[in-house]
Design an enzyme around this catalytic site. Sequence first.
Site, mmCIF file in Angstrom:
data_model
loop_
_atom_site.group_PDB
_atom_site.id
_atom_site.type_symbol
_atom_site.label_atom_id
_atom_site.label_comp_id
_atom_site.label_asym_id
_atom_site.label_seq_id
_atom_site.Cartn_x
_atom_site.Cartn_y
_atom_site.Cartn_z
ATOM 1 N N CYS A 92 0.842 -1.187 0.000
ATOM 2 C CA CYS A 92 0.000 0.000 0.000
ATOM 3 C C CYS A 92 0.884 1.247 0.000
ATOM 4 C CB CYS A 92 -0.908 -0.003 1.223
ATOM 5 S SG CYS A 92 -2.065 1.399 1.274
ATOM 6 N N ASP A 138 0.440 3.791 1.676
ATOM 7 C CA ASP A 138 0.382 4.412 3.002
ATOM 8 C C ASP A 138 1.794 4.690 3.531
ATOM 9 O OD1 ASP A 138 0.200 4.550 6.016
ATOM 10 O OD2 ASP A 138 -1.929 4.312 5.572
ATOM 11 N N ARG A 184 2.934 4.857 6.372
ATOM 12 C CA ARG A 184 3.324 4.143 7.590
ATOM 13 C C ARG A 184 3.772 2.709 7.328
ATOM 14 N NH1 ARG A 184 -2.393 5.017 10.305
ATOM 15 N NH2 ARG A 184 -2.899 4.450 8.143
ATOM 16 N N HIS A 201 -2.441 -3.708 5.018
ATOM 17 C CA HIS A 201 -2.292 -3.349 6.433
ATOM 18 C C HIS A 201 -3.656 -3.030 7.027
ATOM 19 C CE1 HIS A 201 -2.829 1.096 5.943
ATOM 20 N NE2 HIS A 201 -2.428 0.816 4.717
ATOM 21 N N CYS A 232 -6.502 0.371 6.917
ATOM 22 C CA CYS A 232 -6.201 0.949 5.599
ATOM 23 C C CYS A 232 -7.309 1.919 5.196
ATOM 24 C CB CYS A 232 -6.074 -0.159 4.563
ATOM 25 S SG CYS A 232 -5.739 0.422 2.880
#
Length: 211
Positions: A42, A44, A46, A98, A101
């Site tokens: 992803c 993202d 993080r 994750h 999400c």
Amino acid sequence: MRSHEKLLLENKAWAEEKKQREPDYFERLAHGQQPEFLWIGCADSRVPADVIVNAEPGLIFAHRNIANQVIATDFNCLSVVQYAVEVLKVRHIIVCGHYSCGGVRAALSHQQSDVTLVNKWLTHVKDVYRLHREELDAINDIDDKANRLVELNVIEQVNNLAYTSMVQSAWREEQRPLVHGWVYALDDGLLKQLITLGPESKIDPIYRWDV
């Protein structure tokens, strides 16, 4: 100091530290790459692949997008897969989603008029929801429902990889790669394995490529 300038300073410090520890480090990297893993994750911020598995540069070839999807019409992702499988000869492909999400959670709600392109992208996650609607609608807590959809989406993307000609050809000719589905927990930093497919895995005949 502005934030982007701090990044440049951090880069200099990192490079100097690497050269002090291993003087030939960057020379070795510059000679080429032989990664063992392709990571599809992803976007993202993080969930950086190298960081969460404590990997050095050169081990992981990576592609990231919203909600870690493998879509048959996404030539960007499929070009990465082809290069990783046919040229770099990776031994493993990891699809890593994750929990918590935002993209997956958004796919559980109505489409938003202010993010039309994101809506189109998340249609594929909505398809996963539709396929598993009975199971997901039985989950009352929205966080639990979204996290289960995260898992189901990862499994779907692993299967999408297995449907590609590149992966099936490599399975047939070279008995590689293994394709794994993992999910990362933001609250404890741990990875969970959901599924692994390999050369002996059964694929629905409708998705098989002619030899």
